[in-house]
Design an enzyme around this catalytic site. Sequence first.
Site, PDB file in Angstrom:
ATOM      1  N   SER A 252     105.870  28.166  17.986  1.00 17.30           N
ATOM      2  CA  SER A 252     105.370  29.444  17.466  1.00 17.30           C
ATOM      3  C   SER A 252     105.781  30.557  18.417  1.00 17.30           C
ATOM      4  O   SER A 252     105.462  30.496  19.599  1.00 17.30           O
ATOM      5  CB  SER A 252     103.845  29.426  17.384  1.00 17.30           C
TER       6      SER A 252
ATOM      7  N   ARG B 216      95.456  30.259  23.764  1.00 12.44           N
ATOM      8  CA  ARG B 216      96.768  30.112  24.445  1.00 12.44           C
ATOM      9  C   ARG B 216      96.778  30.868  25.777  1.00 12.44           C
ATOM     10  O   ARG B 216      97.795  31.461  26.160  1.00 12.44           O
ATOM     11  CB  ARG B 216      97.924  30.624  23.581  1.00 12.44           C
TER      12      ARG B 216
ATOM     13  N   GLU C 190     103.867  34.568  21.950  1.00 14.37           N
ATOM     14  CA  GLU C 190     103.206  33.465  22.657  1.00 14.37           C
ATOM     15  C   GLU C 190     104.179  32.924  23.713  1.00 14.37           C
ATOM     16  O   GLU C 190     103.783  32.435  24.759  1.00 14.37           O
ATOM     17  CB  GLU C 190     102.865  32.358  21.643  1.00 14.37           C
TER      18      GLU C 190
HETATM   19  C1  LIG Z   1     108.830  22.698  18.175  1.00 17.92           C
HETATM   20  C2  LIG Z   1     107.699  23.228  19.032  1.00 17.92           C
HETATM   21  C3  LIG Z   1     106.393  23.139  18.591  1.00 17.92           C
HETATM   22  C4  LIG Z   1     105.330  23.623  19.359  1.00 17.92           C
HETATM   23  N1  LIG Z   1     104.057  23.509  18.881  1.00 17.92           N
HETATM   24  C5  LIG Z   1     103.019  23.959  19.626  1.00 17.92           C
HETATM   25  C6  LIG Z   1     101.673  23.826  19.146  1.00 17.92           C
HETATM   26  O1  LIG Z   1     101.411  23.283  18.070  1.00 17.92           O
HETATM   27  N2  LIG Z   1     100.677  24.312  19.929  1.00 17.92           N
HETATM   28  C7  LIG Z   1     100.915  24.896  21.143  1.00 17.92           C
HETATM   29  O2  LIG Z   1      99.955  25.305  21.814  1.00 17.92           O
HETATM   30  N3  LIG Z   1     102.184  25.017  21.610  1.00 17.92           N
HETATM   31  C8  LIG Z   1     103.227  24.568  20.892  1.00 17.92           C
HETATM   32  N4  LIG Z   1     104.507  24.706  21.353  1.00 17.92           N
HETATM   33  C9  LIG Z   1     104.740  25.375  22.641  1.00 17.92           C
HETATM   34  C10 LIG Z   1     104.844  24.414  23.860  1.00 17.92           C
HETATM   35  O3  LIG Z   1     104.963  23.101  23.412  1.00 17.92           O
HETATM   36  C11 LIG Z   1     103.626  24.534  24.765  1.00 17.92           C
HETATM   37  O4  LIG Z   1     103.439  25.858  25.212  1.00 17.92           O
HETATM   38  C12 LIG Z   1     103.731  23.599  25.997  1.00 17.92           C
HETATM   39  O5  LIG Z   1     102.519  23.619  26.715  1.00 17.92           O
HETATM   40  C13 LIG Z   1     104.848  23.986  26.933  1.00 17.92           C
HETATM   41  O6  LIG Z   1     104.991  22.926  27.839  1.00 17.92           O
HETATM   42  P1  LIG Z   1     106.243  22.810  28.797  1.00 17.92           P
HETATM   43  O7  LIG Z   1     105.999  21.654  29.686  1.00 17.92           O
HETATM   44  O8  LIG Z   1     107.490  22.814  28.034  1.00 17.92           O
HETATM   45  O9  LIG Z   1     106.093  24.158  29.648  1.00 17.92           O
HETATM   46  P2  LIG Z   1     107.195  25.282  29.920  1.00 17.92           P
HETATM   47  O10 LIG Z   1     107.601  25.899  28.647  1.00 17.92           O
HETATM   48  O11 LIG Z   1     108.264  24.726  30.795  1.00 17.92           O
HETATM   49  O12 LIG Z   1     106.312  26.308  30.760  1.00 17.92           O
HETATM   50  C14 LIG Z   1     105.314  27.068  30.119  1.00 17.92           C
HETATM   51  C15 LIG Z   1     104.596  27.938  31.172  1.00 17.92           C
HETATM   52  O13 LIG Z   1     103.847  27.111  32.039  1.00 17.92           O
HETATM   53  C16 LIG Z   1     104.271  27.287  33.399  1.00 17.92           C
HETATM   54  N5  LIG Z   1     104.189  25.967  34.019  1.00 17.92           N
HETATM   55  C17 LIG Z   1     104.786  24.823  33.608  1.00 17.92           C
HETATM   56  N6  LIG Z   1     104.397  23.790  34.387  1.00 17.92           N
HETATM   57  C18 LIG Z   1     103.543  24.305  35.304  1.00 17.92           C
HETATM   58  C19 LIG Z   1     102.800  23.747  36.397  1.00 17.92           C
HETATM   59  N7  LIG Z   1     102.842  22.442  36.692  1.00 17.92           N
HETATM   60  N8  LIG Z   1     102.043  24.585  37.157  1.00 17.92           N
HETATM   61  C20 LIG Z   1     101.977  25.906  36.875  1.00 17.92           C
HETATM   62  N9  LIG Z   1     102.653  26.493  35.865  1.00 17.92           N
HETATM   63  C21 LIG Z   1     103.422  25.699  35.088  1.00 17.92           C
HETATM   64  C22 LIG Z   1     105.682  27.833  33.301  1.00 17.92           C
HETATM   65  O14 LIG Z   1     106.036  28.561  34.466  1.00 17.92           O
HETATM   66  C23 LIG Z   1     105.570  28.715  32.082  1.00 17.92           C
HETATM   67  O15 LIG Z   1     104.955  29.936  32.421  1.00 17.92           O
HETATM   68  C24 LIG Z   1     105.583  24.209  20.627  1.00 17.92           C
HETATM   69  C25 LIG Z   1     106.913  24.276  21.096  1.00 17.92           C
HETATM   70  C26 LIG Z   1     107.960  23.790  20.312  1.00 17.92           C
HETATM   71  C27 LIG Z   1     109.358  23.862  20.836  1.00 17.92           C
END
Ligand SMILES: Cc1cc2nc3c(=O)[nH]c(=O)nc-3n(C[C@H](O)[C@H](O)[C@H](O)COP(=O)(O)OP(=O)(O)OC[C@H]3O[C@@H](n4cnc5c(N)ncnc54)[C@H](O)[C@@H]3O)c2cc1C
Length: 324
Positions: free
Chosen positions: A225, A155, A320
């Site tokens: 998580s 991660r 995380e």
């Molecule tokens: C119900 C649920 C289940 C989940 N299950 C998992 C799982 O199984 N495995 C897992 O790894 N994660 C899981 N996650 C966490 C999440 O889905 C991941 O971390 C995902 O990658 C976040 O994507 P996002 O687009 O929402 O990013 P955000 O939450 O909006 O951003 C995350 C980070 O990335 C940065 N960021 C976003 N876009 C960019 C970009 N284009 N350039 C630079 N920085 C950027 C943001 O500034 C922030 O620091 C889960 C979340 C939920 C709600």
Amino acid sequence: MVNIPNTFRMDVRAKIYAEYRSVDELRELLQQYRGERLLHIGAGSNLLFTGDFNGVVLHSAMRRARATREDDSHVFIEAENGLVLDELIAQLCDMGLSGMENLSYIPGEVGASAVQNVGAYGVEAKDVITEVRALAIADGSERTFTHAECCYGYRDSIFKNDLRGQYIITCVTYRLDKQFVPKLDYGNLRGEVGANPTPMDVREAVIRIRRQKLPEVSEVGSAGSFFKNPIVPREQYEAIAAQYERVPHFDQEGGVKIPAAWLIEQCGWKGKTLGGAQCYAKQPLVLVNTGNATPQDVITLAQNICNSVHDKFGITISPEVNYI
Ligand SMILES: Cc1cc2nc3c(=O)[nH]c(=O)nc-3n(C[C@H](O)[C@H](O)[C@H](O)COP(=O)(O)OP(=O)(O)OC[C@H]3O[C@@H](n4cnc5c(N)ncnc54)[C@H](O)[C@@H]3O)c2cc1C
């Protein structure tokens, strides 16, 4: 002030929320808001806003994907940062291309997948990412990062560490396999998948399992998580295993990974509520918003859980989720 979308359903606002449809538009926004506090978000599914954001929140509306090249064994897919990761995976499975099916149903967008190195069911984004294109916030220059330059870990990536807040990822290239070799060794995935599965069969099995255990983003506020699974020295694991029956664990380079969910459950937090925040009863690694949680409820609950795990096991678990 404008609402910031986030899956935790925190009622938080930013001074400005700006969406762009091309890299040129992104460059213009960076020029326009130079000097402001900036935050680039995807779907807001790994964020805990600790309050309103006094700055500019950027979001991508670039959502295309295309095959850029192929060889005998692989197809290389270049996807824009704002594409929903699961939509991409659905399309790839539909085309019979494999490698990402185990990552099905993880919320969020392509850009963040390369920041977070998302992972599930024994597969991580780093296993399929070959390169990442990004824009430097300081001067709008473009840079392509090789897989090695992304410094991927659990991660983790260079974008969360040395280059935190310096680049916006605009495009990610994934390498998909033409020949399907299913990866079914994690959890109960094998039992859920029939004989001779296709990538789509595995995707559907992953989705079924996830739906049983994890809150639906459309129904319950959470960021998935909340804590990372700690990796402890072997001696520490053995000391714990001597005291408890059947400690779940995974041997790793440099130690033993113990699921944080197990540690939290042993401390009695499963299903417990603090204000509007709750340690999810079906999966204690997840903290949820029962409807009216404040950021402080979640922060206090998370801190109390960390303290309990530390007091009972001498293990420090760390979030995380990104606190903003
Ligand atoms: C119900 C649920 C289940 C989940 N299950 C998992 C799982 O199984 N495995 C897992 O790894 N994660 C899981 N996650 C966490 C999440 O889905 C991941 O971390 C995902 O990658 C976040 O994507 P996002 O687009 O929402 O990013 P955000 O939450 O909006 O951003 C995350 C980070 O990335 C940065 N960021 C976003 N876009 C960019 C970009 N284009 N350039 C630079 N920085 C950027 C943001 O500034 C922030 O620091 C889960 C979340 C939920 C709600």
